[in-house]
Design a protein around this motif. Structure first.
Motif, PDB file in Angstrom:
ATOM      1  N   VAL A 157       0.854  -1.182   0.000  1.00 58.51           N
ATOM      2  CA  VAL A 157       0.000   0.000   0.000  1.00 58.51           C
ATOM      3  C   VAL A 157       0.896   1.241   0.000  1.00 58.51           C
ATOM      4  N   TYR A 210      -2.967   0.909  -6.437  1.00 56.94           N
ATOM      5  CA  TYR A 210      -3.804   1.833  -5.675  1.00 56.94           C
ATOM      6  C   TYR A 210      -3.941   3.147  -6.434  1.00 56.94           C
ATOM      7  N   LEU A 223      -8.774   0.549  -5.438  1.00 62.46           N
ATOM      8  CA  LEU A 223      -7.858  -0.496  -5.885  1.00 62.46           C
ATOM      9  C   LEU A 223      -8.230  -0.905  -7.298  1.00 62.46           C
ATOM     10  N   GLY A 242      -6.981  -0.106   3.736  1.00 55.37           N
ATOM     11  CA  GLY A 242      -6.467  -0.322   2.390  1.00 55.37           C
ATOM     12  C   GLY A 242      -6.934  -1.603   1.748  1.00 55.37           C
TER      13      GLY A 242
END
Length: 324
Positions: A157, A210, A223, A242
Motif C-alpha cells: 500500500v 492503488y 484499488l 487499504g
C-alpha cells in the motif's frame, strides 16, 4: 500452465496527453463511469522479453522490470528502458531488454518493498520470492502455506493511502485478499508472519495498484485489479485499512484477455499493465493525475527500514483457462 489468451483490442477514447508513438488499443472499452476520461495505448511486446509476460514494476523512473517465461521454472525478470514523449508519457521501448534476475514461476506480483527488497509471486508453487539489490537469483523463497491454492499477486500500500506500508497478497484461484505481516530476518530480508483474510476479489486477480480518489470517476481512494480470467480490469473502493470493500466493484476496462501485472507510472500517474498470452504486450492507460514525487525503489531502504507489512493469498489455476 496458462493457456495463451488472445488479447482483444478495443475502442480508443480520446484523452489529453496520450503516449505519442504508441498504437491504440482496438476494441478495448472503459466502464460507464470512466468513458471519456481515460485512453488506452498499446506499446506492444517489450523487445526481447520472452512470453508469457508476468508482473511489471519500475526500477527507476525510466526503467521497467517485467516478468518473462511466466509460470515456468525458467521464469525471469527482464529490464528495459522506456521512451517518453514530450508530454512525459511512455511512448515505446528503448534498447532491447536485458536479463535482470532469475524468477522461477514468476506470476503477476512484482513490487519493491521495505529496505529496497524486490518481491515477486510464484505460481503454481505458491511462493514469495525476495531479492536484495544487485542479486540475479532469489535470495529467499518462502512457501505461503497459509494461502489456499497458490498466490497470484502482491502489492504494498503506497504512502498517502490508508494502510500505507502494508503488504497485500491475493490468490488467483480463490480471489481471497490478505494482509501479511513482515518481520526482518536479520539478513536484509523478511519472514512472513500472520496472514489476515482482508477481502474478496473476483475474476482471477493478477495485478494490483492503488489509485487516488481525486482521479475522474473514482471519487474515493480505490484499488485497480487486473482480472485475468474475466478479461477485465476492475476497481474497488477501499476501507480504512487499504482493503477492497465487498459490493463496490465496478468495471474499469472491458474487452480484453490476459490482464496480468500492473503498476502506476511514477512520473505521469498512468496505469500500465502487461498481458499473459498471445498478445504478451504492455498497455498504458492515460488520464490519471500525476502523483506527488516519491523516492525511487533504491531509496526505500533509507525511508522505510524495518516496519511490519502484509501478505498472503492464493494463486490461480492448475491450468489457466483461455477466456475468449
Amino acid at each position: 500452465m496458462r493457456l495463451s489468451p488472445l488479447f482483444v483490442a478495443s475502442t480508443f477514447f480520446a484523452l489529453a496527453a496520450t503516449p505519442a508513438a504508441a498504437a491504440t488499443c482496438g476494441s478495448v472499452s472503459f466502464g460507464a463511469d470512466f468513458v471519456g476520461s481515460y485512453s488506452c495505448s498499446s506499446l506492444g511486446t517489450p523487445t526481447g522479453v520472452t512470453g508469457q509476460l508476468g508482473g511489471v514494476t519500475f526500477l527507476d523512473d525510466n526503467t521497467l522490470l517485467i516478468g518473462g517465461n511466466a509460470n515456468s521454472a525458467n521464469g525471469y525478470i527482464a529490464s528495459i528502458d522506456v521512451i517518453r514523449g514530450a508530454d512525459g508519457h511512455i511512448s515505446g521501448f528503448g534498447a532491447p531488454s536485458t536479463f535482470f534476475a532469475a524468477a522461477p514461476q514468476i506470476d503477476g506480483g512484482l513490487s519493491f518493498g521495505p529496505g529496497g527488497v524486490l518481491f515477486a509471486t510464484g505460481y503454481p508453487t505458491n511462493t514469495l520470492l525476495q531479492y536484495k539489490t544487485g542479486s540475479t537469483t532469489p535470495d529467499k523463497i518462502i512457501n505461503l502455506s497459509g494461502v489456499g491454492g497458490s498466490v497470484g499477486t502482491l502489492q504494498f500500500v503506497p504512502q498517502g493511502f490508508d494502510g500505507a506500508g502494508n503488504l497485500k497478497i491475493a490468490s488467483y484461484s480463490t480471489g481471497q485478499f490478505y494482509t501479511a505481516s513482515l518481520t526482518a530476518d536479520g539478513n536484509g530480508l523478511y519472514n512472513i508472519g500472520a496472514l489476515t483474510l482482508s477481502g474478496q476479489l473476483s475474476g482471477g486477480p493478477e495485478g494490483l495498484v492503488y489509485v487516488d480518489g481525486g482521479n475522474a470517476g473514482f471519487g474515493v481512494d480505490s484499488l485497480l485489479v487486473s482480472e485475468y480470467s474475466a478479461g477485465k480490469v476492475g476497481t474497488y473502493k477501499l476501507d480504512a485499512n487499504g482493503n477492497p470493500i465487498a459490493g463496490t466493484r465496478r468495471d474499469f476496462i472491458k474487452g480484453l484477455n490476459g490482464a496480468e501485472g500492473a503498476v502506476i507510472d511514477p512520473l505521469t500517474g498512468d496505469f500500465l499493465f502487461s498481458t499473459f498470452g498471445s498478445g504478451n504486450g504492455l498497455f498504458v492507460i492515460s488520464g490519471f493525475t500525476a502523483p506527488a514525487p516519491v523516492p525511487e525503489p533504491a531509496s526505500w531502504a533509507m525511508m522505510i527500514s524495518g516496519f511490519g507489512l502484509i501478505g498472503g493469498a492464493l494463486r490461480r489455476r492448475t491450468g489457466r483457462l483461455t477466456i475468449a
